[in-house]
Each structure stands twice: as structure tokens, then as C-alpha cells.
Design a protein around this motif. Structure first.
Motif, short mmCIF file in Angstrom:
data_model
loop_
_atom_site.label_atom_id
_atom_site.label_comp_id
_atom_site.label_asym_id
_atom_site.label_seq_id
_atom_site.Cartn_x
_atom_site.Cartn_y
_atom_site.Cartn_z
N ARG A 125 1.01 -1.10 0.01
CA ARG A 125 -0.06 0.05 -0.16
C ARG A 125 1.08 1.17 0.10
O ARG A 125 0.84 2.12 0.72
N PRO A 126 1.64 1.50 -1.00
CA PRO A 126 2.73 2.44 -0.93
C PRO A 126 2.32 3.80 -0.95
O PRO A 126 3.01 4.52 -0.76
N LEU A 127 1.21 4.20 -1.28
CA LEU A 127 0.64 5.47 -1.42
C LEU A 127 -0.21 6.19 -0.39
O LEU A 127 -0.90 7.08 -0.29
N THR A 128 -0.24 4.98 0.61
CA THR A 128 -1.08 5.45 1.93
C THR A 128 -0.54 6.69 2.55
O THR A 128 0.63 6.68 2.90
N PRO A 129 -1.43 7.89 2.61
CA PRO A 129 -0.97 9.22 3.11
C PRO A 129 -0.42 8.96 4.85
O PRO A 129 -1.31 8.18 5.49
N GLY A 130 0.58 9.69 5.20
CA GLY A 130 0.96 9.55 6.61
C GLY A 130 -0.10 9.95 7.64
O GLY A 130 -0.12 9.48 8.54
N ASP A 131 -1.07 10.84 7.00
CA ASP A 131 -2.17 11.15 7.78
C ASP A 131 -3.00 9.93 8.47
O ASP A 131 -3.40 9.81 9.63
N ALA A 242 -8.65 6.50 0.32
CA ALA A 242 -8.46 5.88 -1.21
C ALA A 242 -7.23 5.63 -1.70
O ALA A 242 -6.88 4.68 -2.06
N ARG A 243 -6.20 6.47 -1.37
CA ARG A 243 -5.02 6.45 -1.79
C ARG A 243 -4.13 5.35 -1.01
O ARG A 243 -3.28 4.80 -1.62
N ALA A 244 -4.94 4.64 -0.06
CA ALA A 244 -4.09 3.63 0.47
C ALA A 244 -4.51 2.16 -0.06
O ALA A 244 -4.34 1.13 0.45
N LEU A 245 -4.93 2.35 -1.29
CA LEU A 245 -5.06 0.97 -2.17
C LEU A 245 -4.15 0.08 -2.23
O LEU A 245 -2.91 0.49 -2.21
N LYS A 246 -4.62 -1.06 -2.33
CA LYS A 246 -3.57 -2.37 -2.10
C LYS A 246 -3.15 -2.71 -3.47
O LYS A 246 -4.17 -3.19 -4.39
N ILE A 247 -1.94 -2.64 -3.53
CA ILE A 247 -1.45 -3.33 -5.11
C ILE A 247 -1.23 -4.84 -4.93
O ILE A 247 -0.49 -5.28 -4.40
N THR A 248 -2.43 -5.26 -5.71
CA THR A 248 -2.40 -6.79 -5.70
C THR A 248 -2.20 -7.32 -7.20
O THR A 248 -1.14 -8.31 -7.47
N THR A 249 -2.91 -6.94 -8.13
CA THR A 249 -2.60 -7.28 -9.30
C THR A 249 -2.30 -6.10 -10.41
O THR A 249 -2.09 -4.98 -10.04
N PRO A 250 -1.79 -6.59 -11.61
CA PRO A 250 -1.69 -5.48 -12.80
C PRO A 250 -2.68 -4.38 -12.77
O PRO A 250 -2.05 -3.05 -12.92
N ALA A 251 -3.76 -4.39 -12.78
CA ALA A 251 -4.61 -3.46 -12.98
C ALA A 251 -4.78 -2.44 -11.57
O ALA A 251 -4.80 -1.19 -11.88
N ASP A 252 -4.28 -3.26 -10.57
CA ASP A 252 -4.09 -2.15 -9.16
C ASP A 252 -2.99 -1.22 -9.44
O ASP A 252 -2.77 -0.05 -9.12
#
Ligand code: CTP
Ligand code: MG
Length: 265
Positions: A125-131, A242-252
Motif C-alpha cells: 500500500r505504497p501511497l497510503t498518506p501519513g495522515d 482511497a490512496r491507501a489502495l492495495k496493489i495486488t494485480t497489474p490493474a491495481d
């Protein structure tokens, strides 16, 4: 009160299919792990004030070295102490290893496990805001032993019958077909993200309760909050992002690339 962040990055990224650990996969010119660390840095997340960062990395030497170098670079730029350890065969085992590293550090510094907030975060979840991390930490420090960030669910979610039952009821229908049992009321559902926050004391109890984790059980244990639920400990939900999305598949990964492009342009 002290704060530590454990980033689990020991997974192999099978479903992303790039032939390298997910934490090393490129996202807008930098590896996933670099984004995750940057988002939790004092510059990006003032007030978060982490005192310790534990990176749980793959055992494979080449990947481990590259990821450890990102950690060392982060330590240099931020002054946050970074410790590296090796992950295990499943996410819960990797989290347990990270927790052990936090425990060692806490002992050496005389930190009380009841007053040490441990944030457990996925490199995926690389884009998770520090907030988000800050909200979770504050809620732990307000007295909650287990805290998860989450968002309302936008899909309509249905519970289906087990496959054997479906087969007997829907004879003649393709094997892939399933039968709906019910629609789960959406207002009651939350999609849970990371970082999840716990006191170190709680995590130690949780993993002691778990004992030696059997592989089959471990796969079903997708977060630490599930152990809290099993122990009857209240799990508190705070708003995710919403930016905390998990990258699992190429679409993510494509979705994350769009977010990075938007943020930098
Ligand atoms: N993870 C870990 N150790 C493992 C398995 C997973 O540290 N043995 C971490 C991953 O690095 C990731 C997070 O747990 O940050 C969530 O796991 P997942 O999204 O499943 O990542 P991977 O296991 O790498 O992906 P895949 O399951 O597709 O192989
Ligand atoms: Mg996995």
C-alpha cells in the motif's frame, strides 16, 4: 509514549507477476517500498514522529540488499532509526518477525510495551498518506489496543453458497457458477487498510495466543485485527483513505500509477 512502524515487504508478488518481490516493483520511477517509506517520513507526515522503522524483507540476498539500501537511505535522510529483519513464509509470520525486532529494540531502550504503539503496514500500500498512520496511532494512544483504518464499501457484496451445495442445487450449470445466499447490508461493511495500530503488549499477547502458525491457518489470517477479534478485544475503526489502495494485480498497479502521475503533475 513511543511509536514504531513495521513495514512488511517480504512477499514475492506472485499475482503482480513481474518476477520480483512486489516491494521492488517500479511505480512511476521508484520501487514500491521507496514510496511507502517516503509517505511515512517526517517531511510527508509531520506529527507522526516515528522513533523506529522495522523493514521485514525477503530472504533472497539480491532483493534483500536492494530493499535494505532503500531503508538505509531513508534513515540517512530522516534520522529515523531503521532496522531490517527477514520475513517468513506467510504475512503473519513476517509480522511476528517484525514484532520481535520491535521487542528487542524496546528492551534495549527500556520502553514499556504498554506504551509503545506499533503500526503494521503493507509495502503493498505504497501511497497510503501519513495522515492515516497518524490517525491510527492517536487512536491507539487514546486507549484502543487494536485500531484499523477502513473505508465504506461501494460494491454490492453477496454471500454465496459453498461449492458442493451449489453443485447439487444447480445441476447442469457450469462448475464456475455459484449460487447467491444473501446480500450483505452494505452500510455495515468496511474495507480495511493498513497501517493497523496496536500496543506492543497486545501484539505480544496476540502472537503468543497464535502459537506456531500453521501454514493453512496463516493464509486465512489476513490481518492482525482478526486475532484481536478472536481474543474478544475491541477493534476500533478510523477513516482510511482511497490512496491507501492495495496493489495486488497489474490493474491495481495501473491505478496507483495514475495516482502518482496526478500527484506529480
Ligand atoms: N508479506 C510478507 N511476507 C509474506 C507474505 C506477504 O511480508 N510471506 C507482505 C507483502 O510484502 C505485502 C503484504 O504482506 O506487503 C501483503 O501481501 P500480498 O499483497 O499478498 O503481497 P505478496 O505476498 O507479495 O503478493 P502475492 O500474494 O501475489 O505473491
Ligand atoms: Mg501474498
Amino acid at each position: 509514549q513511543h511509536r514504531a512502524l513495521v513495514v512488511v515487504a517480504a512477499g514475492s508478488g506472485q499475482r503482480l507477476g513481474q518476477g520480483m518481490p512486489k516491494a521492488l516493483v517500479d511505480l512511476g520511477g521508484r520501487p514500491l517500498l521507496a514510496h511507502a517509506l517516503e509517505a511515512m517520513s517526517p517531511q510527508a507526515a509531520p506529527g507522526l514522529e516515528l522513533e523506529l522503522l522495522v523493514l521485514v524483507l525477503p530472504g533472497e540476498p539480491e532483493a534483500r540488499e536492494k530493499l535494505a539500501a532503500l531503508g538505509a537511505d531513508h534513515a540517512r535522510r530522516t534520522g529515523v532509526e531503521v532496522v531490517v529483519c527477514e520475513g517468513g513464509s506467510s504475512r503473519p509470520v513476517s509480522v511476528a518477525r517484525g514484532m520481535d525486532a520491535v521487542t528487542d529494540h524496546a528492551r534495549r531502550h527500556g520502553w514499556d510495551a504498554e506504551r509503545l504503539t506499533v503500526l503494521v503496514h503493507d509495502a503493498a500500500r505504497p501511497l497510503t498518506p501519513g495522515d492515516v498512520a497518524h490517525r491510527v496511532a492517536r487512536q491507539v494512544e487514546a486507549g484502543s489496543e487494536a485500531v484499523v483504518p477502513a473505508l465504506p464499501v461501494t460494491d454490492t457484496i453477496k454471500r454465496v453458497l459453498p461449492v458442493e451445495e451449489t453443485e447439487s442445487r444447480a445441476a447442469g450449470v457450469e462448475l464456475q457458477a455459484e449460487q447467491v445466499r444473501e446480500t450483505v447490508p452494505r452500510a455495515e461493511l468496511r474495507a480495511v487498510q493498513t497501517p493497523q495500530g496496536f500496543t506492543l503488549a497486545f501484539l505480544q499477547r496476540a502472537f503468543a495466543h497464535l502459537g506456531d502458525i500453521a501454514d493453512a491457518e496463516a493464509e486465512a489470517l489476513t490481518d492482525e485485527a482478526m486475532i484481536a477479534e478472536a481474543l474478544g478485544v475491541d477493534v476500533v475503526v478510523v477513516p482510511g483513505d482511497a490512496r491507501a489502495l492495495k496493489i495486488t494485480t497489474p490493474a491495481d498497479l495501473l491505478a496507483a500509477e495514475a495516482l502518482v502521475a496526478e500527484a506529480s503533475g
